[in-house]
Design an enzyme around this catalytic site. Structure first.
Site, mmCIF file in Angstrom:
data_model
loop_
_atom_site.group_PDB
_atom_site.id
_atom_site.type_symbol
_atom_site.label_atom_id
_atom_site.label_comp_id
_atom_site.label_asym_id
_atom_site.label_seq_id
_atom_site.Cartn_x
_atom_site.Cartn_y
_atom_site.Cartn_z
ATOM 1 N N ASN A 10 6.380 2.816 7.708
ATOM 2 C CA ASN A 10 7.117 3.530 6.663
ATOM 3 C C ASN A 10 7.925 4.620 7.355
ATOM 4 O O ASN A 10 7.380 5.636 7.765
ATOM 5 C CB ASN A 10 6.099 4.135 5.677
ATOM 6 C CG ASN A 10 6.740 5.053 4.654
ATOM 7 O OD1 ASN A 10 7.972 5.102 4.542
ATOM 8 N ND2 ASN A 10 5.917 5.780 3.919
ATOM 9 N N LYS A 12 10.071 6.576 6.174
ATOM 10 C CA LYS A 12 10.369 7.732 5.307
ATOM 11 C C LYS A 12 11.852 8.121 5.444
ATOM 12 O O LYS A 12 12.692 7.240 5.581
ATOM 13 C CB LYS A 12 9.421 8.884 5.630
ATOM 14 C CG LYS A 12 7.957 8.439 5.561
ATOM 15 C CD LYS A 12 6.976 9.559 5.570
ATOM 16 C CE LYS A 12 5.571 8.996 5.503
ATOM 17 N NZ LYS A 12 4.548 10.017 5.430
ATOM 18 N N HIS A 99 3.927 5.520 -3.297
ATOM 19 C CA HIS A 99 3.537 6.393 -2.180
ATOM 20 C C HIS A 99 3.284 7.802 -2.718
ATOM 21 O O HIS A 99 3.967 8.258 -3.628
ATOM 22 C CB HIS A 99 4.641 6.412 -1.120
ATOM 23 C CG HIS A 99 4.207 7.080 0.143
ATOM 24 N ND1 HIS A 99 4.150 8.447 0.262
ATOM 25 C CD2 HIS A 99 3.765 6.570 1.316
ATOM 26 C CE1 HIS A 99 3.698 8.745 1.475
ATOM 27 N NE2 HIS A 99 3.456 7.629 2.138
ATOM 28 N N GLU A 101 4.052 10.587 -1.686
ATOM 29 C CA GLU A 101 5.226 11.475 -1.661
ATOM 30 C C GLU A 101 6.146 11.204 -2.849
ATOM 31 O O GLU A 101 6.794 12.116 -3.365
ATOM 32 C CB GLU A 101 5.964 11.319 -0.314
ATOM 33 C CG GLU A 101 5.147 11.945 0.818
ATOM 34 C CD GLU A 101 5.386 11.347 2.194
ATOM 35 O OE1 GLU A 101 6.369 10.604 2.384
ATOM 36 O OE2 GLU A 101 4.567 11.626 3.096
ATOM 37 N N GLU A 171 -4.336 5.421 1.097
ATOM 38 C CA GLU A 171 -3.802 6.536 1.863
ATOM 39 C C GLU A 171 -4.303 7.856 1.273
ATOM 40 O O GLU A 171 -3.695 8.381 0.319
ATOM 41 C CB GLU A 171 -2.268 6.531 1.809
ATOM 42 C CG GLU A 171 -1.628 5.297 2.382
ATOM 43 C CD GLU A 171 -0.242 5.599 2.931
ATOM 44 O OE1 GLU A 171 -0.018 5.341 4.103
ATOM 45 O OE2 GLU A 171 0.592 6.127 2.172
ATOM 46 N N GLY A 177 0.187 12.556 7.635
ATOM 47 C CA GLY A 177 0.959 13.465 8.466
ATOM 48 C C GLY A 177 0.195 14.699 8.929
ATOM 49 O O GLY A 177 0.798 15.674 9.396
ATOM 50 N N SER A 217 -2.159 9.215 9.205
ATOM 51 C CA SER A 217 -2.389 9.628 10.599
ATOM 52 C C SER A 217 -2.939 8.514 11.489
ATOM 53 O O SER A 217 -3.741 8.765 12.391
ATOM 54 C CB SER A 217 -3.302 10.865 10.646
ATOM 55 O OG SER A 217 -2.664 11.964 10.027
HETATM 56 P P1 PGA Z 1 1.494 9.156 8.616
HETATM 57 O O1 PGA Z 1 2.071 8.652 7.214
HETATM 58 O O2 PGA Z 1 1.139 7.930 9.419
HETATM 59 O O3 PGA Z 1 2.631 9.934 9.236
HETATM 60 O O4 PGA Z 1 0.300 9.998 8.329
HETATM 61 C C1 PGA Z 1 1.514 7.537 6.561
HETATM 62 C C2 PGA Z 1 2.255 7.279 5.267
HETATM 63 O O5 PGA Z 1 2.644 8.229 4.585
HETATM 64 O O6 PGA Z 1 2.457 6.100 4.892
#
Ligand code: PGA
Length: 255
Positions: A10, A12, A99, A101, A171, A177, A217
């Site tokens: 992803n 982003k 997601h 976000e 997740e 992150g 992460s």
């Molecule tokens: P990350 O994000 O691997 O940077 O923690 C995962 C995601 O949001 O899909």
């Protein structure tokens, strides 16, 4: 029934079209020999989808393409939104929906996530449905019931013939992150709950066929420990998918 692991990147809001093309061109030679065993998906921002799709087609790269979001209507006056068939037109196979976000910053709810999942299947693609709890919910020991509710809502009314194709990414919001992760065992407990919820809504065969990913992460050092868990079929990777070497190393760990 053996499930083919999936490692999805992803991106982003990173990478221009040109940067995205360079990334997939760097990535593919590192992962092409894995393709029969591991499905590797890249999910660029909308503005890079066309260029990345073109290079995947023309160079016959062993990569699948996904989008990061979609609108649920087939077309209409929805300024700024993108319809499912526009993604099909760019040869997308997958769409990330729900997601955290999107839920946090763009108002996605269990109801709109469900509409998006329906629309993605109706267009012939497969949703990668994201679920996961906040730190507060985890500390209150309500993770399993929270995730169960999110999964039930997301898959409500999905046709039985589509159910087995579902991809659900667990997740935990507090792991995205942050460099923090749940233990692989506790992530597997939630993955098992997700599978059982799909089983209760559809049937055991759907439960055993869906792919459940862990996300939050994931990096080349920890990926293998998540993939060793019986109910985890791969990963949804953010930060570590922005660089060919680290993403390839994660994909390799899924073998
Ligand atoms: P990350 O994000 O691997 O940077 O923690 C995962 C995601 O949001 O899909």
């Amino acid at each position: 029934m053996a499930r083919r692991p999936m490692v999805a990147g992803n991106w982003k809001m990173y990478k221009t079209a040109e940067e995205g093309v360079i990334l997939v061109q760097d990535l593919e030679p590192l992962v092409s020999r894995l393709w029969n065993e591991v499905e590797i998906v890249v999910c660029p921002p909308y503005t890079a989808l066309k260029s990345v799709s073109t290079v995947i087609e023309l160079d016959r790269l062993a990569l699948a393409l996904g989008a990061q979001d979609v609108h649920w209507e087939t077309e209409g006056a929805f300024t700024g939104a993108v319809a499912p068939r526009m993604l099909v037109d760019l040869l997308c196979d997958y769409v990330i929906v729900g997601h955290s976000e999107r839920r946090e910053h763009f108002g996605d709810t269990d109801v709109t996530v469900n509409k998006k999942a329906h629309a993605v299947f109706a267009a012939g693609m497969v949703p990668i449905v994201c679920v996961g709890e906040s730190l507060e919910t985890r500390e209150a020991e309500e993770t399993e019931s929270f995730v169960r509710t999110q999964v039930r809502a997301a898959i409500e009314g999905i046709a039985a013939e589509h159910a087995s194709k579902l991809v659900i990414a667990y997740e935990p919001i507090w792991a995205i992150g942050t460099g923090r992760t749940p233990t692989p065992e506790s992530a597997n407990d939630v993955a098992r709950t997700i599978r059982a919820t799909v089983g209760a809504t559809f049937d055991q065969s759907a439960a055993m066929s869906i792919r459940v990913l862990y996300g939050g992460s994931v990096n080349p050092e920890n990926a293998g420990r998540f993939f060793a868990e019986p109910d985890i079929d791969g990963a949804l990777v953010g930060g570590a998918s922005l660089e060919a070497e680290s993403f390839a190393a994660i994909a390799e760990a899924a073998l």
